[in-house]
Design an enzyme around this catalytic site. Structure first.
Site, short mmCIF file in Angstrom:
data_model
loop_
_atom_site.label_atom_id
_atom_site.label_comp_id
_atom_site.label_asym_id
_atom_site.label_seq_id
_atom_site.Cartn_x
_atom_site.Cartn_y
_atom_site.Cartn_z
N TYR A 114 -64.98 21.82 -21.32
CA TYR A 114 -63.74 22.57 -21.14
C TYR A 114 -62.93 22.06 -19.95
O TYR A 114 -63.50 21.72 -18.92
CB TYR A 114 -64.04 24.06 -20.93
N TRP A 116 -58.54 21.20 -18.34
CA TRP A 116 -57.14 20.83 -18.58
C TRP A 116 -56.92 19.33 -18.63
O TRP A 116 -55.86 18.88 -19.07
CB TRP A 116 -56.24 21.44 -17.52
N1 MGD Z 1 -49.43 26.39 -9.83
C1 MGD Z 1 -50.33 26.68 -10.78
N2 MGD Z 1 -49.94 27.34 -11.88
C2 MGD Z 1 -50.84 27.65 -12.83
C3 MGD Z 1 -52.19 27.27 -12.74
C4 MGD Z 1 -52.59 26.59 -11.55
O1 MGD Z 1 -53.76 26.26 -11.37
N3 MGD Z 1 -51.65 26.32 -10.61
N4 MGD Z 1 -53.07 27.55 -13.77
C5 MGD Z 1 -52.50 27.78 -15.09
C6 MGD Z 1 -53.45 28.42 -16.01
S1 MGD Z 1 -54.68 27.47 -16.68
C7 MGD Z 1 -53.34 29.68 -16.43
S2 MGD Z 1 -54.41 30.30 -17.61
C8 MGD Z 1 -52.30 30.57 -15.93
C9 MGD Z 1 -52.84 31.93 -15.56
O2 MGD Z 1 -51.82 32.81 -15.40
P1 MGD Z 1 -52.13 34.29 -14.88
O3 MGD Z 1 -53.41 34.73 -15.42
O4 MGD Z 1 -50.93 35.09 -15.19
O5 MGD Z 1 -52.21 33.98 -13.32
P2 MGD Z 1 -52.98 34.58 -12.06
O6 MGD Z 1 -52.40 33.81 -10.93
O7 MGD Z 1 -54.43 34.57 -12.24
O8 MGD Z 1 -52.52 36.07 -11.98
C10 MGD Z 1 -51.16 36.45 -11.90
C11 MGD Z 1 -51.02 37.67 -11.06
O9 MGD Z 1 -51.61 38.80 -11.68
C12 MGD Z 1 -51.80 39.76 -10.69
N5 MGD Z 1 -52.99 40.56 -10.96
C13 MGD Z 1 -54.27 40.22 -10.76
N6 MGD Z 1 -55.09 41.24 -11.10
C14 MGD Z 1 -54.28 42.24 -11.53
C15 MGD Z 1 -54.50 43.55 -12.03
O10 MGD Z 1 -55.63 44.02 -12.16
N7 MGD Z 1 -53.42 44.26 -12.40
C16 MGD Z 1 -52.16 43.79 -12.29
N8 MGD Z 1 -51.16 44.56 -12.70
N9 MGD Z 1 -51.91 42.56 -11.80
C17 MGD Z 1 -52.95 41.80 -11.44
C18 MGD Z 1 -51.99 39.05 -9.39
O11 MGD Z 1 -51.07 39.52 -8.44
C19 MGD Z 1 -51.76 37.60 -9.75
O12 MGD Z 1 -51.02 36.91 -8.79
O13 MGD Z 1 -51.69 30.01 -14.77
C20 MGD Z 1 -51.28 28.67 -15.00
N10 MGD Z 1 -50.41 28.31 -13.93
N1 MGD Z 2 -62.08 32.80 -10.11
C1 MGD Z 2 -61.29 32.30 -11.05
N2 MGD Z 2 -61.72 31.22 -11.75
C2 MGD Z 2 -60.93 30.70 -12.69
C3 MGD Z 2 -59.67 31.25 -12.98
C4 MGD Z 2 -59.25 32.37 -12.24
O1 MGD Z 2 -58.14 32.91 -12.45
N3 MGD Z 2 -60.08 32.86 -11.27
N4 MGD Z 2 -58.89 30.70 -13.95
C5 MGD Z 2 -59.59 30.00 -15.03
C6 MGD Z 2 -58.67 29.28 -15.89
S1 MGD Z 2 -57.43 30.19 -16.60
C7 MGD Z 2 -58.81 27.97 -16.18
S2 MGD Z 2 -57.82 27.27 -17.38
C8 MGD Z 2 -59.85 27.15 -15.55
C9 MGD Z 2 -59.39 25.72 -15.23
O2 MGD Z 2 -60.47 24.89 -15.08
P1 MGD Z 2 -60.39 23.33 -15.34
O3 MGD Z 2 -59.35 23.02 -16.37
O4 MGD Z 2 -61.76 22.84 -15.59
O5 MGD Z 2 -59.88 22.81 -13.93
P2 MGD Z 2 -59.19 21.46 -13.50
O6 MGD Z 2 -59.23 21.40 -12.02
O7 MGD Z 2 -57.85 21.34 -14.14
O8 MGD Z 2 -60.18 20.37 -14.09
C10 MGD Z 2 -59.75 19.22 -14.71
C11 MGD Z 2 -60.62 18.06 -14.25
O9 MGD Z 2 -60.34 16.95 -15.08
C12 MGD Z 2 -60.15 15.77 -14.28
N5 MGD Z 2 -59.25 14.89 -15.03
C13 MGD Z 2 -57.90 14.91 -15.08
N6 MGD Z 2 -57.44 13.94 -15.88
C14 MGD Z 2 -58.52 13.29 -16.37
C15 MGD Z 2 -58.70 12.19 -17.26
O10 MGD Z 2 -57.75 11.63 -17.78
N7 MGD Z 2 -59.99 11.81 -17.54
C16 MGD Z 2 -61.06 12.43 -16.96
N8 MGD Z 2 -62.26 12.00 -17.29
N9 MGD Z 2 -60.92 13.45 -16.10
C17 MGD Z 2 -59.67 13.88 -15.82
C18 MGD Z 2 -59.59 16.28 -12.98
O11 MGD Z 2 -59.84 15.35 -11.94
C19 MGD Z 2 -60.32 17.62 -12.82
O12 MGD Z 2 -61.51 17.48 -12.12
O13 MGD Z 2 -60.30 27.78 -14.36
C20 MGD Z 2 -60.74 29.12 -14.59
N10 MGD Z 2 -61.39 29.63 -13.40
MO MO Z 3 -56.10 28.76 -17.82
#
Ligand code: MGD
Ligand code: MGD
Ligand code: MO
Length: 782
Positions: A114, A116
């Protein structure tokens, strides 16, 4: 040969950029002019190409090189690595894959992998690894994602499919034109909308919120964090207690029901099971009406505010938005079930600017007006192994082979995994309870990883292949949530001996005698021309005019006009529910689902319900751990990607990840701004640097994800993380038996000033390297 690009372009998950050279040196990535709100995350991409954490050569964990898979997993993450030649590493990995599939079957290979990875349709690591593993006989895969697993399970039981969650959202345009009130659960953080999987041409959320406000829409942001949502004027803020939103929505629903504000005609015509829900709402069986006062005591929002909001919602065109974060918590299915229930009671579903939708600012592009185009991707072939796990159950699987678990109505059994293969994701970023994961991670016989940097995943592998980054190869990006196709040009020489994932898998495929099947006889250029050809063909069927490949390649970004038609979730169903029924058993919105009820899960009943979380500010654990930790997405990077780059590091505090804390909570603990603190609970502990902020409600601390896990003693179990990775603190339990999603947001901690000498951050240094073991000690199975 690929033609020379006019202005080399780079496509990433955070936007599209043009390369800038000064004095022959690549110095910057400038956002394309078409992007109104570009992201600075790309600022790290050039300096990270050659920073000290870059992996330059293949490497093998020392004892694994000495004794092969019999080395055992205890030394993972602690032992030094030995750098080896490509020939040696490829031979070793191919032999391990072959050994495991012959002795245990392909199902013993876990290739969920899993993550991104990087944008780009060809060098997409997930597509590459899955295609490769399918070519050699298959693998155990994962289903769902960490983003919205609980929603992924519940929404189809209510609506029949995933509309409003992953597709068919009401467009921002319609919301901006027609909504009088937007209630945002979890706010609309623009920092999150910096990214979208697969790439972005235009960042739209800032524009969309500004237009809605200009047109007079009022915004109410329901969130423990105020600055999640910015606007002009400032949106109203309801600082809800974390993970209590279902109680808040029940209070709103109760007010609607008893004040005659629920739309009975809508409920009658378009939904089923409202009576069962209402019996619960009024407390007919448990004696507890879920009224505004009941809700106030759980949410810490005054009852009068709840009643007033319910009346406002019923009195104007109201759109309910909900961030994905709300379902990344214990019983995370319920906020989504309840949001749909509440929207149904308001009766505005299907009307312009009314109804509901999920994830509008969780990533860029939700609610974007885009052409209906299905972009081609690398074909993955067929997986001969049918077994899978829900993605967030990886530690359970590794720790409990053969054990049974429930999942969405099925009783399933965890497979016995011998070999784990990862490319393009970072479980030491994304998984919860990292100390538990490290323990589970010792179980497999062999772990193979492709990475570009010596991040914690690479450090916890046996065989490490050094992968190129997006700047070092040619690709094509096009995303379902935007309206562009772009070349991504190679603008840098591959660092050290790095190779593309495709080249690595080709090398393995050759050794396993399936090279032709894996490559289909194409090299990088052959695949790019092939995939583009399919895109052009589909474009002509959809009405999108794509230039010939060479023109496209020279130009880089190709942006399409927005389709003219308004998009309104469920308008066809509203117009004519008989002709356009939902794919639910009843054809209607199921506010009570017989199917769900039939599963008999006490943690996910047949209607939306308040199920007290196991960990929140009102639970007994709050006596010892009185602060609710929100581990939200980081502003300065994508997850753990580019944490070693300049942009992310410039925003750390004393080199450590900042934890935001309310001044009152800090004062009560003798903590000042900038202090290094220890954040802890029974699962683990990390250091972080305090940034005081009154944008949090008291009792809540916020530590974003993504700081590379950096154990003080890599050989010790449950070591202190020096850097500030919140996943040493989070819970590793499924949201419910239905969704089995990650529940990171249900997490209590305590914070104390760190006394004593502050240990140095070593996350960005390469690991220790050892000399090659002498011939005598090398004894590997043939
Ligand atoms: N810059 C940046 N952007 C990203 C990502 C990143 O790593 N960096 N990751 C991307 C990914 S993979 C995903 S899935 C999305 C996730 O997108 P989201 O799940 O929407 O993002 P989060 O930042 O986890 O949460 C958004 C806000 O929800 C609020 N929140 C948390 N818990 C609660 C609660 O119990 N109730 C309410 N009402 N609010 C709450 C918090 O204030 C938090 O800042 O973001 C994406 N966008
Ligand atoms: N506590 C907490 N944990 C969370 C979340 C949260 O809200 N709270 N959010 C969750 C969510 S929504 C998500 S989506 C996950 C995200 O979790 P991940 O998607 O696993 O996080 P990334 O850091 O994007 O990992 C991508 C990795 O791929 C590598 N990579 C990038 N490009 C390439 C390539 O071309 N080839 C290879 N071989 N490697 C590459 C990067 O160096 C990096 O290490 O985290 C989850 N974890
Ligand atoms: Mo995500």
């Amino acid at each position: 040969m690929l033609p020379e690009p006019e202005k080399p372009t780079v496509a990433t998950h955070w936007g599209t950029y043009r390369a800038r050279w000064e004095g022959g040196e690549l110095t910057a990535l400038d956002p394309v002019a078409e992007d109104p709100d570009p992201s600075p995350i790309a600022g790290s991409m050039i300096d990270a190409l050659n920073n000290p954490s870059r992996i330059l050569r293949p490497a093998v964990r020392r004892s694994f090189l000495e004794t092969g898979h019999r080395a055992g997993g205890e030394g993972r993450g602690a032992e030094p690595f030995v750098e080896v030649t490509w020939e040696e590493a490829l031979d070793l990995a191919a032999a391990e894959l072959d050994r495991v599939r012959k002795s245990h079957g392909n199902g013993a290979i876990y290739g969920g992998s899993y993550g991104w990875a990087s944008a780009g349709r060809f060098h997409h690591a997930q597509s590459q690894i899955h295609r490769f593993l399918n070519t050699i006989g298959g693998y155990t895969r994962s289903v769902q994602n960490y983003s919205y697993a609980a929603a992924d399970a519940i929404v189809p039981h209510v609506l029949g499919d995933k509309r409003g969650l992953v597709s068919r959202h009401t467009s921002w345009d319609v919301i901006a034109k027609a909504s009088g009130l937007i209630v945002m659960f979890g706010g609309a953080p623009r920092k999150n909308a910096q990214v979208s999987s697969g790439g972005i041409a235009r960042h739209i959320v800032g524009e969309a919120i500004a237009t809605a406000q200009k047109n007079g829409a009022e915004i109410v942001s329901v969130s423990p964090i105020r600055d999640d949502t910015v606007g002009d004027p400032d949106p109203e803020w309801l600082p809800v207690r974390p993970t209590s939103d279902v109680a808040l929505m029940l209070g709103l629903a109760h007010t609607l029901a008893i004040e005659g504000l629920a739309d009975r005609a809508f409920l009658e015509r378009y939904t089923t099971g409202y009576d069962r829900f209402e019996a619960y709402l009024f407390g007919r069986h448990d004696g507890t009406p879920k009224d505004a006062d009941w809700a106030a005591s759980r949410t810490d929002i005054p009852a009068e505010t709840i009643r007033a909001l319910a009346r406002r919602m019923a009195g104007t065109r109201t759109f309910i938005m909900m961030a994905w974060s709300l379902q990344r918590a214990d019983h995370g299915e319920q906020p989504y079930f309840m949001a749909i229930t509440l929207a149904a009671m308001l009766g505005q579903i299907g009307l312009p600017g009314g109804g509901f939708g999920f994830g509008y600012a969780s990533v860029n592009g939700i609610g974007n007006d885009v052409p209906e185009m299905s972009w081609p991707s690398l074909p993955q072939g067929n997986n001969a192994i049918t077994d899978f796990i829900p993605v967030a159950r990886i530690a359970d699987m590794l720790l409990g082979p053969g054990e049974t678990y429930d999942f969405n109505g099925e009783r399933r059994r965890y497979p016995d995994i011998r070999l784990v293969y990862w490319a393009g994701g970072n479980p030491f970023h994304h998984h919860q309870d990292l100390n538990r994961l490290r323990h589970a991670w010792q179980r497999p016989e062999t772990i193979i990883v492709h990475e570009s940097w010596w991040n914690p995943l690479a450090r916890h592998a046996d065989i490490v292949f050094p992968a190129t980054t997006a700047l070092e190869r040619n690709d094509i990006a096009a995303a379902s949530r935007d309206r562009f196709i772009s070349a991504s040009h190679r603008i840098a020489e591959p660092a050290g001996e790095t190779r593309d994932d495709f080249a690595i898998f080709t090398g393995l495929a050759a050794r396993l005698k399936v090279e032709e099947a894996f490559t289909d006889g194409r090299n990088e250029e052959g695949w790019l021309r092939h995939l583009y050809g399919i895109a052009r063909q589909r474009g002509s069927e959809t009405g999108l005019d794509l230039p010939d490949f060479d023109t496209f390649w020279r130009t880089g970004l190709c942006l399409f006009p927005a389709p003219a038609k308004d998009r309104n979730l469920l308008d066809d169903f509203r117009d004519d529910p008989e002709t356009n029924p939902l794919p639910t058993p009843s054809g209607r919105i199921e506010l009570f689902s017989e199917t769900l009820d039939g599963f008999g899960y006490d943690d996910c009943p047949g209607h939306a319900a308040w199920l007290e979380p196991r960990e929140w500010l009102e639970s007994p654990a709050a006596i010892r751990f009185p602060l609710h930790l929100l581990s939200n997405q980081p502003k300065t990077r994508l997850h753990s990607q580019y944490d070693s780059g300049s942009h992310s590091r410039a925003h750390k505090l004393h080199g450590r990840e900042p934890i935001r804390m309310h001044p009152d909570d800090a004062a009560a603990r003798g903590i000042g701004d900038g202090d290094i603190v220890r954040v802890f609970n029974t699962r683990g502990a990390c250091l972080a640097a305090v940034r005081l902020s009154d944008a949090l409600r008291p009792g809540v601390v916020q530590l974003s994800t993504g700081a590379w896990y950096d154990p003080l003693d890599p050989a010790a179990p449950d070591s202190l993380d020096k850097h500030g990775n919140p996943n040493v603190l989070t819970r590793d339990e499924g949201t419910s038996r239905l969704g089995q999603g990650p529940s990171a947001q249900s997490c209590l901690v305590e914070v104390e000033r760190f006394e004593g000498e502050v240990p140095e951050i070593t996350a960005f240094d390469p690991p220790a390297f050892a000399a090659r073991p002498t011939a005598k000690t090398v004894e590997r199975e043939g």
